[in-house]
Motif scaffolding. Structure first.
Motif, PDB file in Angstrom:
ATOM      1  N   ARG A  41       0.829  -1.205   0.000  1.00 25.36           N
ATOM      2  CA  ARG A  41       0.000   0.000   0.000  1.00 25.36           C
ATOM      3  C   ARG A  41       0.866   1.259   0.000  1.00 25.36           C
ATOM      4  O   ARG A  41       0.612   2.210  -0.762  1.00 25.36           O
ATOM      5  CB  ARG A  41      -0.936  -0.003   1.212  1.00 25.36           C
ATOM      6  CG  ARG A  41      -1.760   1.259   1.365  1.00 25.36           C
ATOM      7  CD  ARG A  41      -2.729   1.142   2.525  1.00 25.36           C
ATOM      8  NE  ARG A  41      -2.071   0.739   3.762  1.00 25.36           N
ATOM      9  CZ  ARG A  41      -1.413   1.584   4.556  1.00 25.36           C
ATOM     10  NH1 ARG A  41      -1.334   2.866   4.230  1.00 25.36           N
ATOM     11  NH2 ARG A  41      -0.845   1.152   5.667  1.00 25.36           N
ATOM     12  N   LEU A  42       1.888   1.289   0.826  1.00 26.23           N
ATOM     13  CA  LEU A  42       2.779   2.449   0.878  1.00 26.23           C
ATOM     14  C   LEU A  42       3.490   2.657  -0.453  1.00 26.23           C
ATOM     15  O   LEU A  42       3.622   3.793  -0.934  1.00 26.23           O
ATOM     16  CB  LEU A  42       3.805   2.286   1.997  1.00 26.23           C
ATOM     17  CG  LEU A  42       3.272   2.288   3.432  1.00 26.23           C
ATOM     18  CD1 LEU A  42       4.414   2.029   4.414  1.00 26.23           C
ATOM     19  CD2 LEU A  42       2.584   3.606   3.758  1.00 26.23           C
ATOM     20  N   LEU A  43       3.931   1.563  -1.059  1.00 30.13           N
ATOM     21  CA  LEU A  43       4.610   1.657  -2.348  1.00 30.13           C
ATOM     22  C   LEU A  43       3.662   2.199  -3.412  1.00 30.13           C
ATOM     23  O   LEU A  43       4.034   3.049  -4.229  1.00 30.13           O
ATOM     24  CB  LEU A  43       5.145   0.290  -2.760  1.00 30.13           C
ATOM     25  CG  LEU A  43       5.930   0.222  -4.070  1.00 30.13           C
ATOM     26  CD1 LEU A  43       7.211   1.046  -3.976  1.00 30.13           C
ATOM     27  CD2 LEU A  43       6.261  -1.232  -4.428  1.00 30.13           C
ATOM     28  N   GLY A  44       2.419   1.720  -3.402  1.00 31.76           N
ATOM     29  CA  GLY A  44       1.443   2.188  -4.372  1.00 31.76           C
ATOM     30  C   GLY A  44       1.100   3.652  -4.189  1.00 31.76           C
ATOM     31  O   GLY A  44       0.963   4.399  -5.160  1.00 31.76           O
ATOM     32  N   GLU A  45       0.968   4.082  -2.946  1.00 27.91           N
ATOM     33  CA  GLU A  45       0.656   5.485  -2.688  1.00 27.91           C
ATOM     34  C   GLU A  45       1.784   6.396  -3.146  1.00 27.91           C
ATOM     35  O   GLU A  45       1.547   7.450  -3.746  1.00 27.91           O
ATOM     36  CB  GLU A  45       0.375   5.688  -1.200  1.00 27.91           C
ATOM     37  CG  GLU A  45      -0.928   5.044  -0.738  1.00 27.91           C
ATOM     38  CD  GLU A  45      -1.169   5.189   0.755  1.00 27.91           C
ATOM     39  OE1 GLU A  45      -2.240   4.755   1.217  1.00 27.91           O
ATOM     40  OE2 GLU A  45      -0.286   5.725   1.460  1.00 27.91           O
ATOM     41  N   GLN A  66      11.999   8.977  -2.423  1.00 29.98           N
ATOM     42  CA  GLN A  66      12.511   7.895  -1.575  1.00 29.98           C
ATOM     43  C   GLN A  66      12.034   8.078  -0.140  1.00 29.98           C
ATOM     44  O   GLN A  66      12.109   9.180   0.406  1.00 29.98           O
ATOM     45  CB  GLN A  66      14.043   7.874  -1.575  1.00 29.98           C
ATOM     46  CG  GLN A  66      14.687   7.592  -2.904  1.00 29.98           C
ATOM     47  CD  GLN A  66      16.197   7.515  -2.799  1.00 29.98           C
ATOM     48  OE1 GLN A  66      16.742   6.998  -1.817  1.00 29.98           O
ATOM     49  NE2 GLN A  66      16.888   8.034  -3.795  1.00 29.98           N
ATOM     50  N   LEU A  67      11.563   6.994   0.434  1.00 31.04           N
ATOM     51  CA  LEU A  67      11.291   6.929   1.862  1.00 31.04           C
ATOM     52  C   LEU A  67      12.356   6.025   2.470  1.00 31.04           C
ATOM     53  O   LEU A  67      12.338   4.811   2.258  1.00 31.04           O
ATOM     54  CB  LEU A  67       9.900   6.372   2.128  1.00 31.04           C
ATOM     55  CG  LEU A  67       8.721   7.199   1.604  1.00 31.04           C
ATOM     56  CD1 LEU A  67       7.423   6.403   1.698  1.00 31.04           C
ATOM     57  CD2 LEU A  67       8.597   8.509   2.358  1.00 31.04           C
ATOM     58  N   ILE A  76      11.759   2.622   0.369  1.00 37.08           N
ATOM     59  CA  ILE A  76      10.739   2.615  -0.683  1.00 37.08           C
ATOM     60  C   ILE A  76      11.154   3.684  -1.682  1.00 37.08           C
ATOM     61  O   ILE A  76      11.370   4.841  -1.294  1.00 37.08           O
ATOM     62  CB  ILE A  76       9.334   2.898  -0.141  1.00 37.08           C
ATOM     63  CG1 ILE A  76       8.895   1.789   0.822  1.00 37.08           C
ATOM     64  CG2 ILE A  76       8.328   3.038  -1.272  1.00 37.08           C
ATOM     65  CD1 ILE A  76       7.537   2.028   1.459  1.00 37.08           C
ATOM     66  N   VAL A  77      11.290   3.327  -2.935  1.00 38.53           N
ATOM     67  CA  VAL A  77      11.749   4.288  -3.927  1.00 38.53           C
ATOM     68  C   VAL A  77      10.917   4.157  -5.197  1.00 38.53           C
ATOM     69  O   VAL A  77      10.599   3.054  -5.633  1.00 38.53           O
ATOM     70  CB  VAL A  77      13.255   4.114  -4.232  1.00 38.53           C
ATOM     71  CG1 VAL A  77      13.568   2.703  -4.675  1.00 38.53           C
ATOM     72  CG2 VAL A  77      13.721   5.119  -5.280  1.00 38.53           C
ATOM     73  N   ARG A  87       8.714   3.236 -12.322  1.00 33.41           N
ATOM     74  CA  ARG A  87       9.173   1.975 -11.740  1.00 33.41           C
ATOM     75  C   ARG A  87       9.276   2.203 -10.236  1.00 33.41           C
ATOM     76  O   ARG A  87       9.485   3.334  -9.776  1.00 33.41           O
ATOM     77  CB  ARG A  87      10.497   1.499 -12.325  1.00 33.41           C
ATOM     78  CG  ARG A  87      11.668   2.443 -12.178  1.00 33.41           C
ATOM     79  CD  ARG A  87      12.939   1.782 -12.719  1.00 33.41           C
ATOM     80  NE  ARG A  87      14.098   2.658 -12.592  1.00 33.41           N
ATOM     81  CZ  ARG A  87      15.354   2.220 -12.560  1.00 33.41           C
ATOM     82  NH1 ARG A  87      15.603   0.920 -12.634  1.00 33.41           N
ATOM     83  NH2 ARG A  87      16.353   3.062 -12.456  1.00 33.41           N
ATOM     84  N   ALA A  88       9.113   1.147  -9.468  1.00 29.53           N
ATOM     85  CA  ALA A  88       9.038   1.301  -8.018  1.00 29.53           C
ATOM     86  C   ALA A  88       9.482   0.018  -7.337  1.00 29.53           C
ATOM     87  O   ALA A  88       9.284  -1.081  -7.864  1.00 29.53           O
ATOM     88  CB  ALA A  88       7.608   1.643  -7.603  1.00 29.53           C
TER      89      ALA A  88
END
Length: 305
Positions: A41-45, A66-67, A76-77, A87-88
């Motif tokens: 969820r965090l990556l998608g947001e 980047q987090l 998380i990037v 891309r993530a």
């Protein structure tokens, strides 16, 4: 085509509205990556946010968000280019379990040392713009709040974000208060427009962001307003990893090292460090690495396992 960014402007030009909805691109990005639901969820947001912000930067290059965490989630990037390819990826810290009910702060900032980093990386040919990096603490209880804090304090732009994501799609809505021509916030009636726009958008729920198409969402929120609509922009997933690049990485190891690996297993499996896409090289594939003429310089982008 559902992977679209749509832009609007209030009639008095004082408020920018943007909405993005990603289905196919998001599922493509997750195809070779497996994360706990809270990390996904965090990556998608952050992915939806990167698209919304990159669309407002007039340059050729990439926006990277980047987090950097000090908890179970190490990194998380997300990268979004100026032509809206994304891309993530996320990295979990070895030895720490991810709690099922983990929230933004417990996952990324449990020790108070987490950081949010914004990088603008122009293409080399763009000499007019220099690379930029901004770093701020992880202040807020969500991806949206961290970004709002950054935009308000580092860019002096009032920005509100609503973000949502699950395994099948990610979506986001952005409101931004436009400066007047003198570079200050538009006063008077424009302030009322901003307050009204935020009040209307604040009624949105995550389920609506994910469940409604963009046109329906915008109409439901702003049906009494006059909005200027712009041409939609396509968003797509793209990771530059290729089989050829992975082959070049194996060549860098050298024939002796590759043969030593094959002596211990039937094949060599390599996954892209960024998107997780797997590449498999059997003994015949590996033999060809050192017998075919090469025109491409070595370039590695994977990890062997």
């Amino acid at each position: 085509m559902t992977d679209l960014l749509k832009k609007y402007l209030f009639q008095d030009h004082s408020v920018r509205v943007q909405a993005v909805k990603l289905d196919e691109a998001w599922r493509t990005g997750l195809a070779h990556q497996s994360y706990p639901p809270c990390v996904q969820r965090l990556l998608g947001e952050l992915t939806a946010a990167a698209v919304l912000l990159a669309a407002n930067i007039k340059f050729d290059g990439s926006l990277v968000l980047q987090l950097q965490g000090d908890g179970p989630v190490a990194l998380i990037v997300v990268e979004c280019t100026s032509d809206l390819t994304i891309r993530a990826t996320a990295s979990l810290r070895e030895g720490l379990s991810v709690p099922r009910d983990g929230n933004f702060q417990s996952l990324l900032n449990s020790q108070g040392q987490g950081r949010f980093i914004v990088v603008l990386d122009p293409q080399r040919k763009n000499a007019a713009m220099q690379p930029y990096q901004g770093i701020v603490p992880l202040e807020g209880d969500s991806v949206a709040q961290v970004l709002e804090h950054y935009m308000r304090n580092s860019e002096q732009l009032d920005t509100r974000l609503w973000l949502a994501a699950d395994a099948g799609q990610t979506a986001g809505l952005l409101l931004q208060r436009m400066p007047d021509q003198g570079g200050t916030e538009a006063p008077g009636p424009a302030h009322d427009t901003w307050e009204r726009a935020v009040a209307l958008a604040s009624t949105i729920e995550s389920g609506e962001l994910l469940g409604l198409d963009t046109d329906t969402l915008i109409h439901r929120l702003f049906w009494e307003e006059t909005l200027i609509a712009f041409e939609p922009q396509n968003v797509s997933w793209h990771c530059p990893c290729t089989r050829e690049r992975v082959a070049n990485m194996l060549r860098m190891l050298g024939q002796e090292e590759v043969e030593d690996i094959l002596s211990q297993r039937d094949q060599i499996d390599v996954s892209c460090n960024f998107c997780g896409k797997p590449y498999r090289f059997d003994p015949i594939d590996c033999a060809r690495l050192f017998t075919s003429p090469q025109d491409t310089p070595p370039s590695g982008a994977g990890s062997i396992h």
